[in-house]
Design a protein around this motif. Sequence first.
Motif, PDB file in Angstrom:
ATOM      1  N   THR A   9       7.166  -0.225  -1.223  1.00 55.66           N
ATOM      2  CA  THR A   9       6.647  -0.844  -2.452  1.00 55.66           C
ATOM      3  C   THR A   9       7.776  -1.069  -3.453  1.00 55.66           C
ATOM      4  O   THR A   9       7.864  -2.135  -4.083  1.00 55.66           O
ATOM      5  CB  THR A   9       5.568   0.048  -3.078  1.00 55.66           C
ATOM      6  OG1 THR A   9       4.525   0.288  -2.125  1.00 55.66           O
ATOM      7  CG2 THR A   9       4.972  -0.618  -4.316  1.00 55.66           C
ATOM      8  N   THR A  15       6.561   0.329  -9.229  1.00 58.46           N
ATOM      9  CA  THR A  15       5.491   0.820  -8.352  1.00 58.46           C
ATOM     10  C   THR A  15       4.176   0.953  -9.116  1.00 58.46           C
ATOM     11  O   THR A  15       3.106   0.762  -8.532  1.00 58.46           O
ATOM     12  CB  THR A  15       5.878   2.178  -7.742  1.00 58.46           C
ATOM     13  OG1 THR A  15       6.343   3.050  -8.784  1.00 58.46           O
ATOM     14  CG2 THR A  15       6.978   2.022  -6.700  1.00 58.46           C
ATOM     15  N   LEU A  24      -1.740  -0.831   0.112  1.00 57.34           N
ATOM     16  CA  LEU A  24      -0.495  -1.593   0.057  1.00 57.34           C
ATOM     17  C   LEU A  24       0.177  -1.480   1.421  1.00 57.34           C
ATOM     18  O   LEU A  24       0.280  -0.373   1.968  1.00 57.34           O
ATOM     19  CB  LEU A  24       0.444  -1.034  -1.021  1.00 57.34           C
ATOM     20  CG  LEU A  24       0.175  -1.433  -2.478  1.00 57.34           C
ATOM     21  CD1 LEU A  24       0.983  -0.539  -3.411  1.00 57.34           C
ATOM     22  CD2 LEU A  24       0.534  -2.893  -2.709  1.00 57.34           C
TER      23      LEU A  24
END
Length: 443
Positions: A220, A305, A326
């Motif tokens: 991420t 993030t 995600l």
Amino acid sequence: MKYWWQQFKRQPTRLVAGGFAATILLGGIVLALPVSASGARIPLLDALFTATSAVCVTGLTVILMLIQLGGLGITTLSTALFLLFGQRASLSTHEVVESSFRVRPEGKLKPLLVQVFVWTVAIEAVGAALLLPTELDRLPPLQAAWNAVFHAVSAFCNAGFSLQADNLIGDRANPAVILPISALIILGGLGFSVLTEIGGSLWTRLRGRSGRRLSLHASTALAATGFLLLLGTLGFWAFESGNLLRETSLPSQFLTSLFASVTARTAGFNSIAYAQATTATIFLTIILMAIGGCPGSTAGGIKVTTVAVLFARARGHLRNRRWTSLFGRGVPQMAVDKGAAVVALFAVLVIGGTLLLSAVELRDEPHVQTPGRSIGMLFEAISALGTVGLTTGITPTLSEGGKIVVMVLMFVGRLGPLTIAVAIARQKPAPAVRLGEEPVMIG
């Protein structure tokens, strides 16, 4: 004294906040001493302002030390000294230090600190070596080496302090300066946990083995960082192609646009005069400054993030999904809740900081007479809270009250709004029962 030490042990976040405050105060006092000035003495408030800027990430040596302290963290360095002299760190200190650098604390503090220091020294040394040839072309050897080291540390720690009068405006078309400093800023903004994962994965592959896939946090962080760098570069080029970039070559346009995108996310170096930028560029920079870098890094902001997780939650809600995901992996609800809290606190601080700055600096002036300074106050507040250091030219003109507001915002931004909230809140045990729920209209 014993009472306060017990309070610090119970709530390590107060120790972190107190450590940074003490470092800023000490640094400010040292900078205000005659020995730290080459000419006239620096007023104490200006010295404290500089110390806060440096931590929130002669006198130059003090500033460099403060930048390194701010980048690594007061608690990290103090814990390392305890271990160096054979002292044992408490469990609460273990938790605070490890949670600053790792997604999952493992209880192995000494190897973690060694990794952090090795990464820091190695990256800053390589950066200084890359900058040295350019500095040797224009300065004597010792001064060139000092400049290279200073700029490498300042870039990796996302401090933005430069030894040149125009910051990096004179070097904005010089790839030998812009590219190394950009790389240092990006690496410093990724966080030590991401750097360790990438380093471990590359080392495994070099040895001919199949490396583990990157964690959700690292994936991420890298994806969001790459997206924001691309967005910022293209946005700056589009908004400034008819203004600041109008009479420059294509390679120079690329370097300037890339660096503007990189530095806006909490680095503070500038290769352009933001007072001359378009309003669209100012708003784009405000967005990038607010987002900042990655958790566990030398950068500030609400963190990439955090934004990625909240966008994923919004996407899941629109698709009528009860969970957040995600890259094909689920995100804990606690992370979503924490992200929402960080954004809410950041918004409150931005609104309050902008209001206070406007009240202090523009209290007797009609809005129609200060359109540029009005957006400048918002820019200044977010720049301080995101520990960026960019300005539209307002910072040197701030009154004493305005400087105090900016210092407080920088201090809160370096520690994190959530850390400050936890540090000052009274800790109460969780209720034994769950309260009854009622619907509330949202949106």
